[in-house]
Design an enzyme around this catalytic site. Structure first.
Site, short mmCIF file in Angstrom:
data_model
loop_
_atom_site.label_atom_id
_atom_site.label_comp_id
_atom_site.label_asym_id
_atom_site.label_seq_id
_atom_site.Cartn_x
_atom_site.Cartn_y
_atom_site.Cartn_z
N HIS A 494 -23.97 48.14 -24.97
CA HIS A 494 -24.91 48.56 -26.01
C HIS A 494 -24.32 49.66 -26.90
O HIS A 494 -24.29 49.54 -28.13
CB HIS A 494 -26.20 49.05 -25.34
CG HIS A 494 -27.25 49.57 -26.27
ND1 HIS A 494 -28.39 48.87 -26.57
CD2 HIS A 494 -27.33 50.71 -27.00
CE1 HIS A 494 -29.14 49.57 -27.41
NE2 HIS A 494 -28.51 50.69 -27.69
N GLU A 495 -23.87 50.73 -26.26
CA GLU A 495 -23.36 51.86 -27.05
C GLU A 495 -22.09 51.47 -27.80
O GLU A 495 -21.84 51.97 -28.90
CB GLU A 495 -23.10 53.06 -26.14
CG GLU A 495 -24.34 53.59 -25.43
CD GLU A 495 -25.50 53.92 -26.36
OE1 GLU A 495 -25.26 54.20 -27.55
OE2 GLU A 495 -26.66 53.88 -25.90
N HIS A 498 -23.00 50.14 -31.14
CA HIS A 498 -23.20 51.20 -32.14
C HIS A 498 -21.85 51.67 -32.69
O HIS A 498 -21.69 51.90 -33.89
CB HIS A 498 -23.92 52.39 -31.52
CG HIS A 498 -25.40 52.20 -31.34
ND1 HIS A 498 -26.23 51.79 -32.35
CD2 HIS A 498 -26.19 52.37 -30.25
CE1 HIS A 498 -27.48 51.73 -31.90
NE2 HIS A 498 -27.48 52.07 -30.63
N HIS A 501 -20.51 49.39 -35.24
CA HIS A 501 -21.24 49.55 -36.50
C HIS A 501 -20.63 50.68 -37.33
O HIS A 501 -20.44 50.55 -38.55
CB HIS A 501 -22.71 49.85 -36.20
CG HIS A 501 -23.64 49.57 -37.33
ND1 HIS A 501 -24.97 49.90 -37.30
CD2 HIS A 501 -23.44 49.01 -38.55
CE1 HIS A 501 -25.55 49.54 -38.43
NE2 HIS A 501 -24.64 49.00 -39.21
#
Length: 725
Positions: A494-495, A498, A501
């Site tokens: 998940h991280e 980020h 991104h």
């Protein structure tokens, strides 16, 4: 979670001061001097706590001078002398404040807490002064009013419209008296957030469950070893220490046969900030709601939730409530079924007791063993931290062609590691730090942020970002590496989403970096979809001792148990989103809120939440919504999950979950564009259609195939309609 670290500013003329008499000139302060460091990272090996306050004050003063030059320019307003100049202003302040806030989140101490309490109100006032600067706003409004005649390209138009909207939402249209009132509210809110976070950190660190060998029944060897290691660090031999950090708490709740001790540690976790001591957060929560309600009214909204959501993809509370309600009902019913299955086992062990919330993890694990012949401890040996990171790097390379090379560069803590990230043509995308393990100075949870934002310099050259992933994972013990549980594996994926991104961001203007809050979790959550796919597991899930790849039978057990405990997990998640939305939907604040009674009323009485399930976060330790940037926005995760599950369907439909063409389209239309367009438009550009909720409901085991009549007609969704959520 993506930790949103809020910056706000100072206003009036400032005198540079320092906690350290030796720091007199900015060039002597490593934060404000040139960063002649590898990759432009902060000079971690030179920064001391006393450097932050003077650096922030100097950077704010410089920023105000840049703003004043724009506002007092007598030339006719143009995009270049107003919008471009404004977009480029404050670069030094951005660098310093990002570093300060990232360090305070990951490595706080008493000195930094004092600096936070001094500086956050000043930072709040600083940005208020800029966003309520009449002369500056007049220039922006002049351009905005005649924007149709300016011959701007799409990015320039977006920047102008977004900046104008940001100023209006910050109070630019208020009267002078109202502006002063709003400034006071923002300053108080910033200090309240610092106090809330400091209280929570203290409450988390202050509790220890110290056990003897006779109190360890049921706990696996690895869990015992970690607790023994924690005890040794504090000089307690022949003892075992458990804390409220998740890597310690959750295994204890899952495996300890001592129901009384499970109750003790779980109640301590639930009551953080709610113990009537100097770290109690209930009064601060009242301050938050009073101030945020006043702020919403000043800006023309009935409640704070309306103010927040008006600027998100959802646009209004009704759309959020509709989505949460559609998930809440089947999730709660499934959770009740899960409870009934566990109660049979519970009654055999506790014939005269009632099943309680601290029993859930323990008996859910028993059900998983019985129904799927699977438990967490069977899986951990295949999820050594370095192997999981290798799997993530492998996935990124397969999808996007990027590579990662370890580099030895200064860091803020000895446990950090760093990698340079190279694009498929070997140009530098950025630098990525990892900080994996709990410490007393680190906030709870996991987040990703950056020390230097992705941007373009004045010569049009891309400046690679410096990104950091911060977690609180299970520590290595002795010669055994850190072995992650399923949740921790998903968190790292998940991280990392980020981080991608940020690393892929390719927006020309700094003002277009940000995206809507309910869009921001799409890049992170989509990565979780790959984590336990067999094709990827075969690349990274290898036993840390033997090197054997995870067996097909274990992978099959994982697949069959995909919906295990989903009623509980979805219910506690949506419960937290609803409690957040409800308290921020109050349209007036007339008397003190009993936060415990309010939470019980909106969840248990109003919506039927069963007492055996607590919301994922109770108000007194709900950091996301009180000091983490997700106020009235905890629903973001569910909203974005509709997007991420539907987006991953594009890969499934291609019959190749590593399809490079689809990945490149996702990078091009979503990951690289920042806020160059509305989130829904970015999503449609990638997917070619509105998102569908069905994949989300199926993934959580909440989908029932509808009975479709043969004569039924399908009604198309209007182009700008969000009702599909």
């Amino acid at each position: 979670m993506k930790r949103l670290l809020t910056i706000a500013l100072f206003a009036t003329t400032m005198t540079l001061s320092s906690c350290d008499k030796s720091v007199k000139h900015p060039s002597e302060n490593p934060l404000t001097a040139e960063w002649n460091t590898p990759y432009g990272i902060p000079p971690f090996d030179e920064i001391r706590d006393e450097h932050y306050a003077p650096a922030l004050k100097y950077a704010m003063a410089q920023h105000l001078a840049e703003i004043d030059a724009i506002a007092t320019n007598h030339d006719e307003p143009t995009f270049d002398n107003v919008m471009l100049a404004f977009d480029r202003s404050g670069e030094l302040l951005s660098r310093v404040s990002l570093t300060f806030e990232m360090i305070c989140a990951a490595e706080k101490n008493d000195n930094l807490t004092e600096v936070e309490e001094e500086m956050m109100p000043l930072l709040a006032a600083h940005y208020d002064q800029i966003l309520m600067n009449d002369a500056l706003f007049a220039k922006i409004k002049t351009l905005y009013d005649k924007r149709g005649a300016l011959e701007l390209d799409a990015a320039q138009m977006r920047l102008l419209e977004k900046t104008y909207n940001d100023f209006v939402r910050a109070g630019a249209l208020l009267s002078p008296e109202q502006k002063e009132q709003l400034k006071a509210i923002n300053a108080e809110l910033s200090l309240t957030a610092v106090k809330f976070g400091s209280n929570l950190l203290a409450e988390t660190n202050d509790f220890e469950l110290v056990l003897s060998s006779s109190e360890l029944d049921g706990l696996p060897a690895g869990v015992r070893d970690a607790a023994a290691d924690r005890a040794k660090q504090s000089g307690r031999e022949d003892k075992w220490v458990f804390t409220l950090h998740k890597p310690s708490l959750i295994p204890f709740l899952t495996y300890s046969t001592r129901r009384d001790l499970r109750e003790q540690i779980y109640k301590a976790y639930l009551n953080r900030g709610n113990n009537g001591n100097k770290h109690d957060n209930k009064a601060l929560i009242n301050d938050f709601i009073r101030l945020r309600t006043e702020k919403a009214h000043l800006l023309g909204y009935e409640c704070y939730a309306d103010y927040v959501i008006a600027d998100q993809m959802a646009q209004n509370k009704s759309a959020v409530y509709d989505l949460l309600g559609e998930i809440w009902v089947p999730a709660l019913e499934r959770a009740k079924s899960e409870l009934e299955e566990m109660k049979t086992m519970f009654r055999r062990d506790n014939p005269s007791a009632e099943f309680a919330s601290w029993d859930w993890w323990f008996y859910a694990e028993k059900v998983r063993r019985r129904n799927y012949s699977l438990d967490e401890e069977m899986l951990r040996p295949y999820f050594a931290l370095d192997n999981v990171r290798h799997g993530i790097f492998f996935l990124a390379n397969r999808l996007y062609g990027i590579t990662f090379r370890p580099v030895k560069i200064p860091a803020y803590h000895k446990e950090c590691s760093a990698f340079e990230v190279l694009d498929k043509d070997e140009t530098l995308l950025g630098v990525l730090y990892f900080d994996y393990f709990p410490r007393d100075g680190k906030g709870a949870g996991a987040w990703c942020g950056y020390y230097r934002e992705p941007m373009y310099d004045t010569e049009g050259k891309r400046v690679p970002p410096v990104v950091s992933i911060v977690c609180n994972f299970t520590r290595p013990v002795g010669n055994t590496p850190a072995l992650l549980n399923i949740d921790e594996v998903g968190t790292l994926f998940h991280e990392f989403g980020h981080a991608l991104h940020f690393l892929f961001s390719d927006t020309k203007y700094r003002g277009l970096l940000g995206v809507e809050g309910d869009f921001v979790e799409l890049p992170s959550q989509i990565m979780e979809n790959w984590a336990f796919e067999p094709a990827l597991l075969s690349e990274y899930a290898m036993h840390y001792r033997s090197g054997d790849v995870i067996s097909k039978s274990l992978v099959e057990k994982l697949r069959r148990s995909a919906h295990f405990n989903q009623g509980f997990m979805t219910t506690e998640l949506v419960a937290a989103a609803l409690s957040d939305l409800e308290i921020h939907s109050l349209n007036k604040y007339e008397e003190k809120i009993d936060v415990e009674a309010f939470e019980y009323q909106v969840l248990n009485e109003k919506r039927g939440l069963i007492p055996q399930i607590e919301p994922r976060y109770r108000y007194t330790y709900f950091s996301h919504i009180f000091d983490g940037g997700y106020s009235a926005g905890y629903y973001f995760y569910i909203w974005a999950e509709v997007l991420d599950k539907d987006a991953f369907e594009a890969f499934r439909e291609s019959k190749d979950i590593f399809d490079r063409r689809i990945a490149e389209r996702f990078r091009r239309e979503v990951l690289s564009r920042g806020g160059e367009d509305d989130g829904m438009n970015l999503y449609r550009a990638f997917r070619g259609a509105n998102p569908d909720k069905t994949p989300l409901l199926k993934a959580r085991g909440l989908w029932n195939e509808p009975e479709v009549e043969e004569s039924a007609e399908v009604t198309p969704i209007a182009e700008n309609d969000n009702s599909d959520f």
